[in-house]
Design a protein around this motif. Structure first.
Motif, PDB file in Angstrom:
ATOM      1  N   GLY A  10       1.130  -1.360  -0.279  1.00 33.01           N
ATOM      2  CA  GLY A  10       0.333  -0.130  -0.418  1.00 33.01           C
ATOM      3  C   GLY A  10       1.066   0.726   0.285  1.00 33.01           C
ATOM      4  O   GLY A  10       0.887   2.552   1.009  1.00 33.01           O
ATOM      5  N   CYS A  11       2.069   1.337  -0.766  1.00 37.14           N
ATOM      6  CA  CYS A  11       2.603   2.401  -1.073  1.00 37.14           C
ATOM      7  C   CYS A  11       2.224   3.566  -1.594  1.00 37.14           C
ATOM      8  O   CYS A  11       2.343   4.569  -1.692  1.00 37.14           O
ATOM      9  CB  CYS A  11       4.201   2.057  -1.596  1.00 37.14           C
ATOM     10  SG  CYS A  11       3.784   2.173  -3.690  1.00 37.14           S
ATOM     11  N   GLY A  12       1.066   3.225  -2.419  1.00 38.64           N
ATOM     12  CA  GLY A  12       0.469   4.496  -3.048  1.00 38.64           C
ATOM     13  C   GLY A  12       1.152   4.741  -4.349  1.00 38.64           C
ATOM     14  O   GLY A  12       0.814   5.448  -5.714  1.00 38.64           O
ATOM     15  N   ALA A  13       2.147   4.040  -4.746  1.00 37.18           N
ATOM     16  CA  ALA A  13       2.983   4.265  -6.309  1.00 37.18           C
ATOM     17  C   ALA A  13       1.579   3.704  -6.865  1.00 37.18           C
ATOM     18  O   ALA A  13       1.771   4.823  -8.422  1.00 37.18           O
ATOM     19  CB  ALA A  13       3.631   3.453  -6.730  1.00 37.18           C
ATOM     20  N   ASN A  14       0.280   2.400  -7.428  1.00 32.25           N
ATOM     21  CA  ASN A  14      -0.403   2.327  -8.218  1.00 32.25           C
ATOM     22  C   ASN A  14      -1.075   3.423  -8.664  1.00 32.25           C
ATOM     23  O   ASN A  14      -1.851   3.783  -9.820  1.00 32.25           O
ATOM     24  CB  ASN A  14      -0.438   0.962  -7.573  1.00 32.25           C
ATOM     25  CG  ASN A  14      -1.423   1.565  -6.362  1.00 32.25           C
ATOM     26  OD1 ASN A  14      -1.486   2.615  -6.120  1.00 32.25           O
ATOM     27  ND2 ASN A  14      -1.756   0.472  -5.765  1.00 32.25           N
ATOM     28  N   GLY A  15      -1.945   4.823  -7.326  1.00 30.77           N
ATOM     29  CA  GLY A  15      -2.070   5.367  -8.522  1.00 30.77           C
ATOM     30  C   GLY A  15      -1.550   6.077  -9.815  1.00 30.77           C
ATOM     31  O   GLY A  15      -2.928   7.099 -10.075  1.00 30.77           O
ATOM     32  N   LEU A  16       0.140   6.535  -9.652  1.00 28.26           N
ATOM     33  CA  LEU A  16       0.266   6.660 -10.982  1.00 28.26           C
ATOM     34  C   LEU A  16      -0.217   6.184 -11.964  1.00 28.26           C
ATOM     35  O   LEU A  16      -0.262   6.717 -13.474  1.00 28.26           O
ATOM     36  CB  LEU A  16       1.440   7.136 -10.547  1.00 28.26           C
ATOM     37  CG  LEU A  16       2.221   7.297  -9.740  1.00 28.26           C
ATOM     38  CD1 LEU A  16       3.907   7.053  -9.459  1.00 28.26           C
ATOM     39  CD2 LEU A  16       1.815   8.852 -10.041  1.00 28.26           C
ATOM     40  N   LEU A  17      -0.738   4.918 -12.369  1.00 29.41           N
ATOM     41  CA  LEU A  17      -1.100   3.997 -13.368  1.00 29.41           C
ATOM     42  C   LEU A  17      -2.423   4.900 -13.529  1.00 29.41           C
ATOM     43  O   LEU A  17      -3.193   5.199 -13.048  1.00 29.41           O
ATOM     44  CB  LEU A  17      -0.940   2.901 -12.938  1.00 29.41           C
ATOM     45  CG  LEU A  17       0.394   1.882 -12.246  1.00 29.41           C
ATOM     46  CD1 LEU A  17       0.389   0.926 -11.832  1.00 29.41           C
ATOM     47  CD2 LEU A  17       0.807   2.269 -13.777  1.00 29.41           C
ATOM     48  N   THR A  18      -2.775   4.934 -15.067  1.00 29.65           N
ATOM     49  CA  THR A  18      -4.383   5.361 -15.530  1.00 29.65           C
ATOM     50  C   THR A  18      -5.048   3.202 -15.575  1.00 29.65           C
ATOM     51  O   THR A  18      -4.343   2.370 -14.942  1.00 29.65           O
ATOM     52  CB  THR A  18      -3.909   5.939 -17.176  1.00 29.65           C
ATOM     53  OG1 THR A  18      -3.280   4.043 -17.973  1.00 29.65           O
ATOM     54  CG2 THR A  18      -3.055   6.890 -17.559  1.00 29.65           C
ATOM     55  N   GLU A  19      -6.117   3.942 -15.668  1.00 27.23           N
ATOM     56  CA  GLU A  19      -7.012   3.568 -15.178  1.00 27.23           C
ATOM     57  C   GLU A  19      -6.848   1.778 -15.486  1.00 27.23           C
ATOM     58  O   GLU A  19      -6.684   1.576 -17.033  1.00 27.23           O
ATOM     59  CB  GLU A  19      -8.935   3.707 -16.067  1.00 27.23           C
ATOM     60  CG  GLU A  19      -9.439   2.782 -15.653  1.00 27.23           C
ATOM     61  CD  GLU A  19     -10.950   3.203 -14.680  1.00 27.23           C
ATOM     62  OE1 GLU A  19     -10.445   5.011 -14.599  1.00 27.23           O
ATOM     63  OE2 GLU A  19     -11.840   3.401 -14.602  1.00 27.23           O
ATOM     64  N   GLY A  20      -6.665   0.420 -15.614  1.00 27.29           N
ATOM     65  CA  GLY A  20      -7.120  -0.221 -15.781  1.00 27.29           C
ATOM     66  C   GLY A  20      -6.006  -0.842 -16.039  1.00 27.29           C
ATOM     67  O   GLY A  20      -5.486  -2.145 -16.240  1.00 27.29           O
ATOM     68  N   ARG A  21      -4.761  -0.420 -15.269  1.00 32.33           N
ATOM     69  CA  ARG A  21      -3.261  -1.107 -15.690  1.00 32.33           C
ATOM     70  C   ARG A  21      -3.116  -1.450 -14.177  1.00 32.33           C
ATOM     71  O   ARG A  21      -3.464  -0.781 -13.350  1.00 32.33           O
ATOM     72  CB  ARG A  21      -2.172   0.082 -15.745  1.00 32.33           C
ATOM     73  CG  ARG A  21      -1.969   0.139 -17.614  1.00 32.33           C
ATOM     74  CD  ARG A  21      -0.735   1.295 -18.104  1.00 32.33           C
ATOM     75  NE  ARG A  21      -0.880   1.842 -19.315  1.00 32.33           N
ATOM     76  CZ  ARG A  21      -0.948   0.862 -20.261  1.00 32.33           C
ATOM     77  NH1 ARG A  21      -0.672  -0.609 -19.588  1.00 32.33           N
ATOM     78  NH2 ARG A  21      -1.200   0.764 -21.792  1.00 32.33           N
ATOM     79  N   VAL A  22      -1.847  -2.361 -13.476  1.00 31.04           N
ATOM     80  CA  VAL A  22      -1.792  -2.914 -11.810  1.00 31.04           C
ATOM     81  C   VAL A  22      -0.386  -2.410 -12.402  1.00 31.04           C
ATOM     82  O   VAL A  22       0.814  -2.959 -13.099  1.00 31.04           O
ATOM     83  CB  VAL A  22      -2.535  -4.464 -12.252  1.00 31.04           C
ATOM     84  CG1 VAL A  22      -3.661  -3.966 -11.760  1.00 31.04           C
ATOM     85  CG2 VAL A  22      -1.983  -4.796 -13.106  1.00 31.04           C
ATOM     86  N   CYS A  23      -0.189  -2.640 -11.184  1.00 29.50           N
ATOM     87  CA  CYS A  23       1.356  -2.445 -10.597  1.00 29.50           C
ATOM     88  C   CYS A  23       1.833  -3.754 -10.554  1.00 29.50           C
ATOM     89  O   CYS A  23       0.921  -5.130 -10.337  1.00 29.50           O
ATOM     90  CB  CYS A  23       1.768  -1.816  -9.194  1.00 29.50           C
ATOM     91  SG  CYS A  23       3.235  -2.151  -8.789  1.00 29.50           S
ATOM     92  N   ASP A  24       2.975  -3.917 -11.135  1.00 30.45           N
ATOM     93  CA  ASP A  24       3.447  -5.699 -11.465  1.00 30.45           C
ATOM     94  C   ASP A  24       3.752  -6.231 -10.435  1.00 30.45           C
ATOM     95  O   ASP A  24       4.995  -6.965 -10.582  1.00 30.45           O
ATOM     96  CB  ASP A  24       4.088  -5.784 -13.011  1.00 30.45           C
ATOM     97  CG  ASP A  24       4.784  -7.004 -13.476  1.00 30.45           C
ATOM     98  OD1 ASP A  24       3.726  -8.240 -12.790  1.00 30.45           O
ATOM     99  OD2 ASP A  24       5.297  -7.831 -14.141  1.00 30.45           O
TER     100      ASP A  24
END
Lengths: 616, 220
Positions: A601-615
């Protein structure tokens, strides 16, 4: 080619070391017809040619800018001291390598800044170019000086010198910035109007749009945005690495550089979360390249460059999901062509042991570990999740497979470190030596164990961003404690310079009051500070005194968790409350499992656009 | 064994001998021409340069000898074009053949020094230099492992000619010994500076023009 400059160069070059680094003309460099160019960019790297040409970021952005029709981007590096002296003596201005035209004739002068101790080189380069050092002294649209790179996550010590900063990954934002500049030039905008326009590009931070106010005790009181500037500027990322530009026709240096090989970036971001590591936090979220893309890029880059070695780079290449299939395919291709494949930053696990044996097909690369700390307790505290058992097992496999040297990297001065942790390093080294004695396939050749310690430098946007640095004296006491406990002749021990690391710490967490210090140190002759041949601590101390700045404020004091931090304007995606949580867990020696065991839950996945996920 | 001849000029003159080796090996790889590799722990391509060229000196007559890997079938006459397509500016291969003369027959190097005086060629420079180079002995200081040694270079060169090519330039052509021992043409410049200090040029450019065998025929 600029004849006036070339005539003078011909006279200077016979007298300087390694002149090939000052002339350009390498295979695959980009040369454009000036008749078709409307925007000229002098892309500066504030260190030597050998370092700068090894920088993947610079190579990517060179390609990005030169892919723009009408734009010609050229390279500029810091001259070594002998060349700088000769240039000053002969009145030769700093020039770009491709055209040999003076940097002062260029429209845009971007810098890629990745190391605090290269800050004075920025001033050397601007001064040699004849470009005013301060943003406020540069009027109009000619010579817009901006910067990107790892150091711009805390750009404040450089705020006086740059017109703006480009935060995060530049593949897309750099194009937007250059286009914004071209439009401004076409429409005859003032510099102020241009800065207002460019600040609207996400990821662009204009320091002059923020006022830093200080408390009487010297701490920051507040950061006030002006001209309607946003409170936070969020770094940019590339959403899809497979679609991102990658230089598959790399410039081939005509002289030896530090990384003289194809550097293939397999992914960005890191799942590990080592609490001291700025890159580990600021490169998030995790995004891989597909093995198909990588195979294509590897083949193209190797065929185009003629390089004999390729390295798979990332912050933790063992964590690349498709590493097994990629290395299988790539090894076959490389072995057939006598090309060496190396995978740095391997972890000490089963899979990596197999891989290590496989990779030695063409030539054996070195065996390197970075346990960073000597005891499991401290490794848990810094969240470096490698165990002694793993390290010893890997050494066993390697020694029985014919390896006879190993490099080990540690840090001294980590938060919560005690003498027991320091001695733990010596114990681990001793156990590795015992492992060699037990398992070496050829004992006659002996073994070399190379141990290196770095002096921990707390960096912004890490779990340890608030921590004090220990004093150089205390660091040296721990160095000697370790040294006196490394007994074997087979062990070589190197340690980082305490004073260099202290200055690095000052600049890493510095605020705007450091700009005059950097300038004063430079005026006193500080240059190429990252090189021990040049680093001069006394010049820096004199500069700090001259400016009335106390270095302990940035080092041994530590920062309060409720304190306004100079870099609070910057948003790297990872949230501050997450970093605080990591800090608390560190003090409980509690690990945070890697991101694949569950999102932390670091928050960096918030930088991804809709539909993309942190790998992760 | 194949031999190729190439030139090195422009920016490429600043590339050192070792870097040039690496540059050529990479160019072969780019051209897709497989070189024979040595055996051993770290195999390296078999490629050698006949006469190491000092940094800063240009040349129209460099020689590289190499062997192709087993199974590599490229005809020698195609090698120049294939390499030139992938070489950086300043390095150009002129020809490649398999019947090169043995290196031991290489005897002379024809070189050209361009002596430059920014304020114009001094009045007596031409005759003074000609006289100096025609004298019976010409001592220069050579650097050896045991420090500087005085060496008479007079037996190591012949056929000196001087031409004024511009108001500020004298062109000095000279044929130097290429082997046993080799005379670096820049030592002639050093001799001028030592024995005629008042006439020392502001700058001297040096270029290798041609290689000759003992019979004064082109060495190839």
């Amino acid at each position: 080619m600029n004849e006036a400059i070339d005539r003078r160069l011909e006279r200077i070059l016979p007298g300087v070391q390694k002149p090939a680094r000052y002339v350009g003309g390498e295979y695959n460099q980009t040369v454009k017809d000036l008749a078709e160019v409307d925007t000229r960019i002098a892309f500066c790297f504030p260190d030597t040619y050998e370092i700068g040409m090894s920088n993947v970021g610079m190579r990517i952005l060179y390609e990005v800018m030169n892919n723009m029709p009408g734009v010609w981007c050229e390279r500029v590096f810091t001259p070594w001291g002998d060349m700088e002296d000769a240039m000053r003596q002969h009145g030769l201005p700093l020039y770009a390598l491709e055209s040999h035209d003076p940097v002062r004739d260029f429209d845009l002068i971007p810098f890629s800044v990745g190391y605090e101790m290269s800050y004075t080189n920025i001033l050397t380069m601007l001064d040699l170019a004849g470009v005013p050092l301060h943003a406020s002294e540069r009027k109009g649209l000619h010579n817009i000086v901006f910067a990107g790179g790892a150091c711009t996550y805390n750009p404040e010590p450089l705020a006086d010198f740059f017109d703006f900063f480009s935060l995060g990954e530049g593949e897309e934002s750099t194009v937007e910035i250059v286009d914004c500049y071209r439009a401004a030039k076409k429409n005859g905008l003032s510099k102020e109007a241009f800065l207002l326009e460019v600040s609207k590009i996400p990821g662009v931070y204009v320091p002059s749009f923020y006022e830093h106010r200080y408390l009487p005790d010297g701490r920051l009181e507040s950061i006030v945005p002006l001209h309607g500037a946003p409170e936070k500027v969020t770094k940019r990322i590339v959403q899809d690495l497979d679609a991102a530009v990658f230089p598959t026709k790399p410039i081939v240096a005509s002289t030896e550089i530090v990384h003289d090989r194809v550097n293939l970036e397999v992914m960005r971001g890191c799942i590990r979360g080592c609490r001291f590591c700025q890159a580990g936090y600021t490169y998030r979220p995790v995004r891989p390249r597909s093995p198909q893309t990588l195979m294509r890029q590897a083949r193209e880059a190797l065929e185009s460059s003629g390089d004999q070695e390729i390295t798979l780079s990332s912050l933790s290449t063992s964590d690349y999901r498709y590493l097994a299939s990629l290395t299988d395919e790539l090894t076959d291709w490389c072995v057939a062509r006598k090309i060496g494949l190396s995978v740095p930053s391997l972890r000490a696990d089963n899979f990596s042991r197999d891989l290590m044996l496989k990779l030695s097909a063409v030539r054996k690369s070195g065996l390197t570990f970075a346990p960073e700390a000597g005891t499991q307790r401290l490794r848990d505290a810094i969240n470096k999740n490698v165990t002694e058992e793993d390290i010893l097992k890997t050494c066993e496999v390697a020694f029985s497979g014919g390896w006879n040297s190993v490099k080990l990297y540690f840090m001294l001065g980590l938060p919560t470190e005690t003498d027991e942790d320091v001695l733990g390093i010596a114990e681990l080294v001793f156990k590795i030596l015992q492992t060699w004695k037990a398992f070496a396939s050829n004992k006659k050749r002996g073994v070399r164990i190379h141990v290196a310690t770095a002096f921990f430098v707390p960096k912004p946007f890490t779990g340890f961003q608030w921590e004090p640095q220990i004093t150089p004296e205390e660091y040296m006491r721990r160095v000697h404690l370790l040294k006196n406990n490394l007994f074997s002749k087979s062990i070589e021990y190197d340690y980082h310079d305490s004073r260099l690391s202290e200055m690095e710490a000052v600049l890493a967490r510095g605020d705007r009051r450091l700009a005059p210090v950097i300038e004063a140190a430079w005026r006193r002759g500080a240059k190429l500070d990252g090189w021990l041949e040049y680093f001069d601590y006394d010049k820096w101390i004199a500069a700090l005194d001259e400016c009335g700045v106390e270095r302990s404020f940035y080092t041994t004091r530590g920062f309060g968790t409720d304190e306004v931090l100079p870099w609070d304007t910057i948003d790297p995606g990872v949230r501050k409350d997450f970093l605080l949580r990591e800090r608390e867990r560190a003090f409980r020696s509690e690990i945070t499992p890697d991101c694949r065991h569950g999102c932390a839950g670091c928050g960096a996945n918030g930088l991804l656009t809709e539909g993309r996920v942190c790998d992760a | 064994m194949l031999r190729m001849r190439f030139s090195k000029e422009g920016n490429a003159v600043w590339i050192s001998h070792l870097d040039l080796m690496r540059l050529l090996m990479r160019a072969f790889r780019r051209a897709g021409i497989a070189l024979k590799h040595s055996q051993g722990f770290t195999p390296h391509p078999e490629l050698s340069l006949a006469m190491p060229l000092s940094v800063g000196i240009s040349s129209a007559c460099e020689i590289a000898d190499f062997s192709l890997a087993e199974g590599e079938t490229v005809p020698p006459e195609q090698i120049p074009d294939r390499l030139n397509a992938v070489l950086p500016e300043g390095v150009r291969v002129s020809d490649c053949y398999d019947d090169g003369q043995k290196l031991k027959y290489l005897a002379w190097l024809e070189a050209e020094l361009t002596l430059i005086w920014d304020g114009g060629v001094p009045e007596n420079a031409e005759t003074a230099i000609a006289d100096l180079l025609a004298s019976e002995r010409l001592l220069v200081e050579k650097h050896s492992k045991n420090g500087p040694v005085e060496t008479d270079i007079r037996p190591m060169y012949r056929d000196v000619s001087l031409t004024r090519t511009a108001g500020t330039e004298l062109c000095l052509r000279v044929t130097c010994a290429a082997q046993n021992p080799t005379l670096n043409p820049m030592l002639i410049d050093a001799a001028i500076r030592r024995h005629l200090p008042a006439l020392a040029p502001d700058f001297t450019r040096c270029r290798r023009l041609r290689l000759l065998n003992a019979g004064n025929e082109p060495f190839r």
